[in-house]
Design an enzyme around this catalytic site. Structure first.
Site, PDB file in Angstrom:
ATOM      1  N   CYS A   1       3.898   7.307  20.824  1.00  0.00           N
ATOM      2  CA  CYS A   1       5.046   7.297  21.743  1.00  0.00           C
ATOM      3  C   CYS A   1       6.097   6.260  21.351  1.00  0.00           C
ATOM      4  O   CYS A   1       7.289   6.495  21.494  1.00  0.00           O
ATOM      5  CB  CYS A   1       4.568   7.022  23.172  1.00  0.00           C
TER       6      CYS A   1
ATOM      7  N   ASN B   1      -7.553   4.167   8.922  1.00  0.00           N
ATOM      8  CA  ASN B   1      -6.917   3.013   9.552  1.00  0.00           C
ATOM      9  C   ASN B   1      -6.977   3.044  11.072  1.00  0.00           C
ATOM     10  O   ASN B   1      -6.869   2.003  11.719  1.00  0.00           O
ATOM     11  CB  ASN B   1      -5.457   2.910   9.103  1.00  0.00           C
TER      12      ASN B   1
ATOM     13  N   SER C   1      -3.517  -3.436  -0.396  1.00  0.00           N
ATOM     14  CA  SER C   1      -2.411  -4.241   0.130  1.00  0.00           C
ATOM     15  C   SER C   1      -2.899  -5.637   0.503  1.00  0.00           C
ATOM     16  O   SER C   1      -3.989  -5.800   1.047  1.00  0.00           O
ATOM     17  CB  SER C   1      -1.816  -3.547   1.354  1.00  0.00           C
TER      18      SER C   1
ATOM     19  N   GLY D   1       0.791  -1.219   0.000  1.00  0.00           N
ATOM     20  CA  GLY D   1       0.000   0.000   0.000  1.00  0.00           C
ATOM     21  C   GLY D   1       0.825   1.272   0.000  1.00  0.00           C
ATOM     22  O   GLY D   1       0.475   2.246  -0.667  1.00  0.00           O
ATOM     23  N   SER D   2       1.926   1.284   0.732  1.00  0.00           N
ATOM     24  CA  SER D   2       2.752   2.496   0.799  1.00  0.00           C
ATOM     25  C   SER D   2       3.346   2.832  -0.560  1.00  0.00           C
ATOM     26  O   SER D   2       3.358   3.992  -0.984  1.00  0.00           O
ATOM     27  CB  SER D   2       3.872   2.335   1.833  1.00  0.00           C
TER      28      SER D   2
END
Length: 394
Positions: free
Chosen positions: A326, A152, A200, A72-73
């Site tokens: 984080c 997402n 994807s 997908g990226s």
């Protein structure tokens, strides 16, 4: 290994046994390069073409409009960069949203450094773009609108058909990142006026390392990877035959089982949401309650840190994810949660659980009890929570 309750299917999914079985012969028996001319390699070439046909049919597209990628990226990068370059003479303005996947957002930042002007649309409290703002953002030099099909993190499904109609009306190309939606909701590229679509394999129980970009016939899009003549000279590199075969099988299974899978996941999702909202105070659901992926749940728990919650859930064998970034070294919470209007202190306490049809009600009960216990424990250590409760008593 301790008990495992996997609730992070938006991150990746288990490869189905039928998919693995379909792939195996192409590792050791039919290992020929599809680009070679001899008969043995023709077996691989035929397998690639069959998967391409399965995928095209799932979208109402033509077979030659499906281009295989590594995921997908890559597909998002290709759609944005190659299209921007191809249409730069017409204009350098692109419209996207503030809640896109980083594969799109970071690519837009890359294009900004190269002279393109990007408009990042706001979203409402449910994470849906405002169609009026989209219309106002359109300019004479707008060449592309890129809005994800479903988010997402919070699962909100965008008004894709309406966006496509607006784009078509203004003669602007429309790309959608459908990585989370493809195989989970019905998509027809003609009905939705989609010009390009990213997907994807590993999000629908297929293998990792394989994706595709749908490019409508007539859309100018320059080659993204240069070298050989694969993928009709637009994406060089020896085809990932095993991945393509697995992707095709996964799509076949996903389409055939979509209705039943959606019913099961929705039932589990609603049960989980209802129990948590009733039994864990100072909690909110992020994302749309109506226009939402069937397997997505996203909670925000006040007075706790999402990372601590994740670690303690993991100790109980529960896999989930947090909107907080984080773990990536950033102190900022999710850009999606900030975009829908959550203050930092609440956005930090988010938990995303993404289900699969194989999950059970018994697992949901276990998860709810674990959340109740952990949230209560974390709040008992929070001076903010203690101070809030004192003020409530006054």
């Amino acid at each position: 290994m301790k008990q495992l309750i996997y609730l992070d299917n938006a991150a990746t999914t288990k490869t189905r046994p039928e998919v693995v079985e379909a792939m195996l012969p192409y590792f050791t028996e039919y290992y020929g390069n599809p680009s070679s001319v001899y008969e043995f390699s023709g077996i691989s070439k035929k397998a690639v073409q069959e998967s391409r046909e399965i995928i095209a049919n799932s979208l109402g597209a033509k077979t030659n409009e499906i281009y295989f990628t590594a995921g997908g990226s890559e597909s998002d990068n290709w759609a944005l960069i190659a299209t921007a370059e191809a249409y730069a003479e017409k204009g350098k303005h692109i419209i996207t949203s503030k809640i896109e996947h980083h594969a799109a957002l970071h690519t837009c930042e890359y294009l900004e450094k190269r002279g393109f002007d990007i408009t990042y649309l706001n979203v409402d409290e449910n994470g849906s773009i405002k169609l009026d703002e989209l219309k106002k953002a359109i300019r004479p030099d707008t060449i592309l609108i890129s809005i994800m099909f479903a988010n997402n993190e919070i699962g909100t499904i965008e008004p894709i058909k309406e966006i496509g109609e607006i784009a078509k009306e203004h003669n602007i190309l429309f790309h959608t990142d459908a990585v989370q939606a493809y195989g989970h909701v019905p998509i027809n590229v003609d009905e939705y006026h989609i010009d390009m679509l990213s997907a994807s394999g590993h999000k629908i129980n297929g293998p990792k390392g394989i994706g595709f970009l749908y490019i409508r016939t007539g859309v100018k899009s320059r080659s993204f990877i240069h070298g050989g003549g694969q993928e009709r000279k637009r994406r060089a590199g020896t085809e990932n035959v095993t991945g393509i075969v697995g992707f095709g099988k996964a799509v076949e299974l996903a389409v055939a089982g979509m209705e039943e899978r959606t019913r099961k996941e929705t039932e589990l999702r609603e049960y989980l949401m209802e129990r948590v909202m009733k039994e864990v105070p100072y909690t909110r659901i992020n994302g749309s309650k109506k226009s939402r992926l069937s397997n997505n749940v996203n909670f925000a728990f006040q007075f706790i840190e999402g990372e601590s919650l994740l670690i303690m859930l993991d100790m109980k064998g529960i896999c989930g994810s947090s909107g907080s970034a984080c773990t990536s070294g950033s102190l900022d919470p999710s850009h999606v949660l900030l975009a829908i209007g959550l203050p930092h202190e609440i956005a930090h306490g988010s938990l995303r659980l993404t289900l699969d049809e194989e999950n059970t009600m018994e697992e949901m009960d276990y998860v709810v009890e674990a959340i109740k216990e952990i949230v209560a424990k974390l709040r008992s250590m929070s001076p903010l929570y203690e101070d809030y409760i004192k003020h409530q008593g006054n």
